[in-house]
Design a protein around this motif. Sequence first.
Motif, PDB file in Angstrom:
ATOM      1  N   UNK A  66      -5.021   9.268  -1.899  1.00 56.81           N
ATOM      2  CA  UNK A  66      -5.782   9.572  -0.694  1.00 56.81           C
ATOM      3  C   UNK A  66      -5.017   9.109   0.545  1.00 56.81           C
ATOM      4  N   UNK A  67      -4.403   7.934   0.467  1.00 53.73           N
ATOM      5  CA  UNK A  67      -3.638   7.418   1.605  1.00 53.73           C
ATOM      6  C   UNK A  67      -2.466   8.344   1.932  1.00 53.73           C
ATOM      7  N   UNK A  68      -1.815   8.841   0.908  1.00 58.54           N
ATOM      8  CA  UNK A  68      -0.686   9.760   1.122  1.00 58.54           C
ATOM      9  C   UNK A  68      -1.186  11.056   1.752  1.00 58.54           C
ATOM     10  N   UNK A  69      -2.311  11.575   1.252  1.00 58.21           N
ATOM     11  CA  UNK A  69      -2.878  12.806   1.817  1.00 58.21           C
ATOM     12  C   UNK A  69      -3.259  12.623   3.279  1.00 58.21           C
ATOM     13  N   UNK A  70      -3.859  11.500   3.620  1.00 54.54           N
ATOM     14  CA  UNK A  70      -4.255  11.240   5.006  1.00 54.54           C
ATOM     15  C   UNK A  70      -3.015  11.149   5.882  1.00 54.54           C
ATOM     16  N   UNK A  71      -1.987  10.476   5.372  1.00 54.95           N
ATOM     17  CA  UNK A  71      -0.726  10.319   6.096  1.00 54.95           C
ATOM     18  C   UNK A  71      -0.112  11.680   6.431  1.00 54.95           C
ATOM     19  N   UNK A  72      -0.302  12.634   5.512  1.00 56.01           N
ATOM     20  CA  UNK A  72       0.252  13.974   5.699  1.00 56.01           C
ATOM     21  C   UNK A  72      -0.723  14.923   6.384  1.00 56.01           C
ATOM     22  N   UNK A  73      -1.862  14.380   6.836  1.00 61.22           N
ATOM     23  CA  UNK A  73      -2.831  15.201   7.554  1.00 61.22           C
ATOM     24  C   UNK A  73      -3.652  16.111   6.651  1.00 61.22           C
ATOM     25  N   UNK A  74      -3.827  15.746   5.390  1.00 63.14           N
ATOM     26  CA  UNK A  74      -4.579  16.575   4.447  1.00 63.14           C
ATOM     27  C   UNK A  74      -5.871  15.866   4.036  1.00 63.14           C
ATOM     28  N   UNK A  75      -6.775  15.686   5.007  1.00 65.38           N
ATOM     29  CA  UNK A  75      -8.045  15.016   4.739  1.00 65.38           C
ATOM     30  C   UNK A  75      -8.872  15.779   3.703  1.00 65.38           C
ATOM     31  N   UNK A  76      -8.667  17.111   3.635  1.00 65.16           N
ATOM     32  CA  UNK A  76      -9.404  17.924   2.657  1.00 65.16           C
ATOM     33  C   UNK A  76      -9.066  17.517   1.222  1.00 65.16           C
ATOM     34  N   UNK A  82     -10.989   9.911  -2.804  1.00 62.15           N
ATOM     35  CA  UNK A  82     -11.784   8.728  -2.477  1.00 62.15           C
ATOM     36  C   UNK A  82     -13.140   8.766  -3.175  1.00 62.15           C
ATOM     37  N   UNK A  83     -13.719   9.957  -3.289  1.00 64.13           N
ATOM     38  CA  UNK A  83     -15.008  10.098  -3.977  1.00 64.13           C
ATOM     39  C   UNK A  83     -14.856   9.735  -5.462  1.00 64.13           C
ATOM     40  N   UNK A  84     -13.768  10.169  -6.081  1.00 65.43           N
ATOM     41  CA  UNK A  84     -13.515   9.829  -7.490  1.00 65.43           C
ATOM     42  C   UNK A  84     -13.298   8.322  -7.643  1.00 65.43           C
ATOM     43  N   UNK A  85     -12.571   7.719  -6.708  1.00 63.04           N
ATOM     44  CA  UNK A  85     -12.346   6.269  -6.763  1.00 63.04           C
ATOM     45  C   UNK A  85     -13.681   5.532  -6.693  1.00 63.04           C
TER      46      UNK A  85
END
Length: 149
Positions: A66-76, A82-85
């Motif tokens: 999730x952190x990597x996705x947010x860093x790359x601008x992919x909140x979707x 994060x929900x699975x975590x």
Amino acid sequence: MSLQQDIMTALKEAMKAKDQTALTALRAVKSAILLAQTEAGGQDGLTEEQELKMLQKLVKQRKDSAAIYVEQGREDLAAPELAEAEVISQFLPEALSEEEIEKVVVKVIAETGAEGMKDMGKVMGVVSQELAGKADGKTISTIVRQKLA
């Protein structure tokens, strides 16, 4: 009830509720349990400590993704991770607060007679074993560094 039975019960409930996020997370946990049992040579079950480590690893993987996705601008893509975590975290014992971890670290430093960063490994080993499943390794490491510096 064992973790495997808890997971199966939650899996059935998620199927009935048609909760895809929970299904995905619980299936991943079930798969990890089966894989760990296979690697252990088909023992009856995993120890509680092994189960906790496995669950922590699965939660950490999802948070890191999730952190990597947010860093790359992919909140979707970050939101489902994060929900699975969160779903997997339900099966972990409640984490200790930083103050509680700090008390254990101070006690271990006094017991081992640690002085400075050269003794960090010794302190980390004892604290990590004592707080297995109750605290994140990164948090423990940060507190140990602060106390030994």
